[in-house]
Scaffold this motif. Structure first.
Motif, short mmCIF file in Angstrom:
data_model
loop_
_atom_site.label_atom_id
_atom_site.label_comp_id
_atom_site.label_asym_id
_atom_site.label_seq_id
_atom_site.Cartn_x
_atom_site.Cartn_y
_atom_site.Cartn_z
N LEU A 246 2.92 -38.76 -59.15
CA LEU A 246 4.25 -39.36 -59.17
C LEU A 246 5.10 -38.70 -60.24
CD1 LEU A 246 6.26 -41.58 -58.26
CD2 LEU A 246 5.27 -43.05 -60.05
N LEU A 247 6.24 -38.16 -59.83
CA LEU A 247 7.22 -37.60 -60.75
C LEU A 247 8.35 -38.60 -60.88
CD1 LEU A 247 7.40 -34.00 -59.19
CD2 LEU A 247 5.90 -34.80 -61.04
N SER A 248 8.50 -39.19 -62.05
CA SER A 248 9.50 -40.24 -62.25
C SER A 248 9.91 -40.28 -63.71
CB SER A 248 8.91 -41.60 -61.84
OG SER A 248 9.86 -42.63 -61.98
N ASP A 249 11.21 -40.38 -63.96
CA ASP A 249 11.75 -40.45 -65.32
C ASP A 249 11.29 -39.28 -66.18
OD1 ASP A 249 13.08 -42.85 -64.80
OD2 ASP A 249 11.27 -44.02 -65.24
N GLY A 250 11.20 -38.12 -65.56
CA GLY A 250 10.81 -36.93 -66.29
C GLY A 250 9.34 -36.85 -66.64
N LYS A 251 8.54 -37.75 -66.09
CA LYS A 251 7.10 -37.76 -66.39
C LYS A 251 6.30 -37.52 -65.12
CE LYS A 251 7.73 -41.25 -70.02
NZ LYS A 251 7.36 -42.63 -70.44
N GLU A 252 5.13 -36.93 -65.29
CA GLU A 252 4.19 -36.74 -64.18
C GLU A 252 2.96 -37.60 -64.42
OE1 GLU A 252 1.17 -33.27 -62.78
OE2 GLU A 252 3.31 -32.71 -62.73
N THR A 253 2.66 -38.46 -63.47
CA THR A 253 1.50 -39.34 -63.58
C THR A 253 0.60 -39.14 -62.37
OG1 THR A 253 2.88 -40.99 -64.69
CG2 THR A 253 0.73 -41.72 -63.91
N VAL A 254 -0.68 -39.04 -62.61
CA VAL A 254 -1.64 -38.88 -61.51
C VAL A 254 -2.49 -40.14 -61.40
CG1 VAL A 254 -3.53 -37.49 -60.57
CG2 VAL A 254 -1.74 -36.39 -61.92
N LEU B 10 5.07 -46.97 -54.33
CA LEU B 10 4.47 -48.29 -54.51
C LEU B 10 3.00 -48.19 -54.91
CD1 LEU B 10 5.81 -50.62 -51.67
CD2 LEU B 10 5.85 -51.08 -54.11
N ALA B 11 2.26 -47.36 -54.18
CA ALA B 11 0.84 -47.22 -54.46
C ALA B 11 0.61 -46.71 -55.88
CB ALA B 11 0.20 -46.28 -53.45
N ALA B 12 1.39 -45.71 -56.28
CA ALA B 12 1.23 -45.14 -57.62
C ALA B 12 1.55 -46.16 -58.71
CB ALA B 12 2.12 -43.91 -57.77
N LYS B 13 2.64 -46.89 -58.52
CA LYS B 13 3.05 -47.89 -59.52
C LYS B 13 2.01 -49.00 -59.65
CE LYS B 13 7.24 -46.71 -61.06
NZ LYS B 13 7.60 -46.64 -62.51
N LEU B 14 1.51 -49.48 -58.51
CA LEU B 14 0.50 -50.53 -58.54
C LEU B 14 -0.79 -50.04 -59.22
CD1 LEU B 14 1.06 -52.01 -54.98
CD2 LEU B 14 1.37 -53.26 -57.13
N GLU B 15 -1.22 -48.84 -58.87
CA GLU B 15 -2.42 -48.26 -59.47
C GLU B 15 -2.26 -48.08 -60.98
OE1 GLU B 15 -5.49 -47.11 -58.59
OE2 GLU B 15 -5.44 -47.74 -56.48
N MET B 16 -1.09 -47.64 -61.40
CA MET B 16 -0.83 -47.44 -62.83
C MET B 16 -0.93 -48.75 -63.60
SD MET B 16 2.37 -44.80 -62.35
CE MET B 16 3.05 -45.01 -63.99
N HIS C 294 8.38 -37.64 -55.54
CA HIS C 294 9.46 -37.51 -56.53
C HIS C 294 10.34 -38.74 -56.42
CE1 HIS C 294 13.43 -35.48 -57.87
NE2 HIS C 294 12.80 -36.00 -58.90
N HIS C 295 10.34 -39.56 -57.46
CA HIS C 295 11.12 -40.79 -57.52
C HIS C 295 12.46 -40.49 -58.16
CE1 HIS C 295 11.73 -44.94 -59.62
NE2 HIS C 295 12.39 -44.90 -58.49
N THR C 296 13.55 -40.68 -57.40
CA THR C 296 14.88 -40.31 -57.88
C THR C 296 15.55 -41.44 -58.65
OG1 THR C 296 15.09 -38.97 -55.88
CG2 THR C 296 17.07 -39.29 -57.19
N TYR C 297 15.63 -42.62 -58.02
CA TYR C 297 16.27 -43.74 -58.71
C TYR C 297 15.86 -45.05 -58.04
CZ TYR C 297 19.62 -43.82 -54.81
OH TYR C 297 20.19 -43.88 -53.57
N GLY C 298 16.12 -46.17 -58.75
CA GLY C 298 15.89 -47.50 -58.19
C GLY C 298 14.49 -48.02 -58.44
N ASP C 299 14.40 -49.35 -58.64
CA ASP C 299 13.08 -49.95 -58.88
C ASP C 299 12.98 -51.37 -58.32
OD1 ASP C 299 14.76 -51.30 -60.59
OD2 ASP C 299 13.62 -50.87 -62.42
N ARG C 300 13.83 -51.70 -57.34
CA ARG C 300 13.86 -53.07 -56.83
C ARG C 300 13.34 -53.17 -55.41
NH1 ARG C 300 18.49 -56.71 -55.17
NH2 ARG C 300 19.85 -54.94 -55.60
N PHE C 301 12.43 -54.11 -55.20
CA PHE C 301 11.92 -54.47 -53.88
C PHE C 301 12.12 -55.97 -53.71
CE2 PHE C 301 9.76 -50.57 -54.93
CZ PHE C 301 9.55 -49.91 -53.72
#
Length: 322
Positions: free
Chosen positions: A46-54, A16-22, A158-165
């Protein structure tokens, strides 16, 4: 500017923190130890969808540095809330919205429930009402967490799957605070519907967790084996049918049937449930929120849970003998 603190910045909190910051929404995370040190030294990875984001959220070890927040997002395990109360207190003011992104039967469940059990304390998850006193249900925004993630190493999610809250007010209203937080999550690329009947959705997730988690902890089996074996499949189904009877007595409406819910669990495959992972790592088990609370409420509504009571006794003993 809206102030947001994520308390419990492990797998889901870190996601959550990484997504909000992005998305350009500033977040403060409370983190200590190796995880906190890694976040300070190299940021949140954050490792998600084959990408690394800092990203670089603000990191605090002492909540007193931060003060009351507009949104306090709790992503702890349910049994970790009480030990954290002293740390949470400085973050909560009269206008703070507490986003409860926690699995199982929550302490706020009976707030604005209506009927005979409105406001009743669920002792198994909120002994003596301490959580209700420290985390006022009137300030709570419920959240059902669907993504799967894990901490690959300190500071790395490492984010495996899902994007719903899914979000929802305990009283079913469409509040400004719920709409605003939903907008922030959607801006961050997440799905964040606001539902008027949050308990219905809460139970669909709890329905599986109350059976799959303890059975997997007792057997050591991954989810595919728990569901694929005729014997454990039958135990899970019987336990879920008991849980459904309790929920319906409390006014819950199930949008799917028990077999479809089990089929949904089977699709996850060879997955170690969170309770099995905690058992193997020597951590406390999330027993009361996932099953103890359901068994307690069954006694309120007069529904017998012989399977539930048996599994609860066994998994409590398993945890004690770890």
């Amino acid at each position: 500017m809206t102030s947001i603190c994520v308390f419990g910045a492990g797998a889901i909190g870190g996601l959550l923190a990484a997504k909000l910051e992005m998305a350009g929404t500033a977040v403060t995370v409370v983190a200590r130890g190796p995880h906190g040190e890694a976040l300070r030294s190299r940021g949140l990875v954050l490792l998600s969808d084959g990408k690394e984001t800092v990203t670089e959220p603000r990191v605090a070890s002492d909540p007193k540095e931060i003060g009351p927040q507009d949104y306090l997002v709790l992503t702890l395990k349910a049994h970790s809330l009480l030990p954290a109360m002293a740390q949470l207190k400085p973050l909560i003011g009269p206008n703070t919205t507490i986003v409860a992104a926690i699995n199982g039967v929550p302490w706020w469940y009976t707030y604005k429930l209506g009927g005979d059990f409105d406001g009743r304390i669920i002792q198994s998850v909120d002994p003596e009402g301490e959580l209700t006193a420290g985390l006022p249900p009137s300030q709570v925004l419920g959240s059902i967490v669907y993504p799967a993630a894990d901490v690959a190493e300190p500071g790395v999610i490492h984010h495996t799957y899902g994007d719903r809250f899914t979000l929802g007010e305990p009283d079913g209203s469409r509040s400004e605070r719920a709409s605003k937080f939903s907008e922030l999550l959607i801006k961050a690329g997440l799905k964040a519907p606001v539902r008027p009947r949050i308990r219905d959705e809460l139970w669909v997730k709890l329905w599986g967790n109350m059976a799959f988690n303890p059975i997997s902890a007792l057997t050591g089996a991954t989810l595919d084996k728990v569901i694929g074996d005729p014997g454990t499949h039958a135990v899970c189904r019987a336990l879920m049918v008991e849980g459904q009877a309790v929920a319906e007595k409390l006014g819950v409406k199930f949008a799917i049937n028990v077999d479809k819910r089990i089929a949904g669990g089977a699709e996850v495959g060879a997955h170690k449930t969170s309770m099995l992972q905690d058992l193997e790592r020597g951590r406390p088990l999330e027993i009361e929120a996932l099953l103890g609370g359901v068994v307690e409420m069954s006694e309120w509504v007069g529904v017998d849970m012989p399977i539930g009571r048996s599994v609860l006794a066994l998994v409590r003993q398993r945890a004690a003998m770890r």
